[in-house]
Design a protein around this motif. Structure first.
Motif: not given
Ligand code: BJ8
Length: 383
Positions: A187-194, A232-240
């Protein structure tokens, strides 16, 4: 009752530390335990024997100093730490294991098993050096049968084809649940952090019944999606978007994930043995169970195989499916097979729409954290 999503991720993270109580209870109820070190371990056979498989790959540098009294210093940290925990008797899962399963993967590991056998019985499966051809198939199949016979003999059980078939179904269900979860990374952005994804992938291995694994994964998947759908977004869309490949990663090597996530990136896919490589393909339930297991495990794209074209093919596919901006190849110090493959992997990765690639060599210490951060920051900046 509302679901505490951050806590659910933390619970997976703590599964390894806390699950030794569950393991102790299993032992007290008479269950046998088999400790494993590698994705090539056919855990279905262990389950078919009524025993419990537990992953022992050590991910901390604590016992390395002790291990170096017996092993060379310039050996892969994973091997030294695995042996060190056995030697110092500081891993409860090693302690509870009745038998250790090893495979002839890399040179360091297979020689270490000879020393480990002095501490606890080790059964070593002879893994062919190539996954291709009839000879390799026959050798690996006969090794799976020999392992089954060892368990029958040591644990005084008899394992039928039906037992193996139902263990295959159980393990496939676990793989399916894990896959459904990690695929949310598309998914973009992903629903979790790495880091959260890694804690689930790692922690799932420390739940000891199929029901516990599948139900906890289904629950966290469902609630992660609900949270996402609520905006709710944990990661913003501009993260590589980063894919990590290479040696198994967890514990001390999480420093790499932290370096990526503190410098404008987010890990959406782990191709290595902690992630997709081990669970992507199910065992074919329609075939003879021993043929199907042989096929499944020989197909694992590990650098110990020569040639290992399947790893490149898998990377090409994952880069597209997960919309990857850059690939980070993590190589543990003194790991020759992954080290040599970096040259080929760079070509493969660059070949997919010129996707950037970096290889990072590291160990289990924290001494290179600053250097890793600098290299990773420069890499992400150019994506
Ligand atoms: S299937 S990746 S778990 S062998 S121990 S090869 S890092 S020098 S771990 Fe592995 Fe099985 Fe393959 Fe997966 Fe290198 Fe170290 Fe050897 Fe290692």
């Amino acid at each position: 009752m509302s679901f505490d999503l951050p806590k659910a991720f933390k619970d997976f993270d703590e599964a390894r530390q806390n699950s030794f109580i569950a393991m102790k209870e299993l032992k007290e109820s008479g269950k046998k335990v088999v400790g494993t070190f590698c994705t090539y371990s056919p855990t279905e056979i262990i389950k078919a024997a009524g025993a419990v498989p537990v992953g022992l790959c050590a991910m901390s540098d604590e016992p390395i100093e002790e291990a170096e009294k017996h092993l060379p210093r310039n050996l892969c940290p994973l091997i030294k730490a695995s042996y060190g925990f056995a030697l110092t008797d500081t891993c409860p899962y090693f302690y509870f294991s009745d038998l250790i399963l090893g495979e002839t993967t890399c040179d360091g590991k297979k020689k270490m098993y000879e020393l480990m056998d002095d501490i606890k019985p080790v059964h070593v499966m002879q893994l062919p050096q190539t996954s291709e051809g009839e000879q390799s198939f026959n050798l690996w199949k006969s090794e799976i049968v020999r392992f089954k016979e060892r368990l029958e003999n040591d644990f005084n059980v008899s394992i039928s084809d039906e037992d193996v078939k139902s263990a295959i179904v159980e393990r496939n269900n676990e793989r399916k649940a894990l896959k459904a979860f990690y695929e949310l990374g598309k998914m973009v952005p992903p629903p979790f952090t790495g880091s959260e994804l890694l804690s689930v992938l790692y922690g799932a291995g420390f739940k000891f019944t199929s029901e516990a694994i599948t139900s906890s994964l289904e629950e966290i998947r469902e609630n992660t999606l609900k949270d996402y759908e609520a905006g709710n977004r944990k990661v913003s869309e501009d993260k590589k978007r980063i894919l990590i490949t290479g040696c198994p990663l967890a514990g001390a090597t999480q420093k790499l994930v932290a370096a990526i996530e503190e410098n404008g990136g987010t890990v959406v896919c782990f191709e290595n043995c902690i992630g997709i490589k081990s669970v992507e393909d199910p065992v074919d339930e329609s075939k003879d169970p021993f043929d199907a297991l042989t096929e499944k495990y020989l197909n694992i794209p590990c650098s110990v195989m020569t040639p290992n074209n399947k790893r490149g093919e898998m990377l090409e596919r994952l880069i597209k499916e997960y919309k990857i901006d850059g690939v980070v190849d993590m190589v543990l110090q003194a790991c020759h097979t992954y080290g040599v493959e970096t040259h080929t992997m760079k070509k493969v990765v660059n070949g997919v729409n010129e996707t950037p690639y970096i290889s990072i060599e590291t160990d289990y210490s924290q001494s290179d954290v600053g250097q890793i951060k600098t290299r990773v920051a420069a890499f992400i900046e150019m994506l």
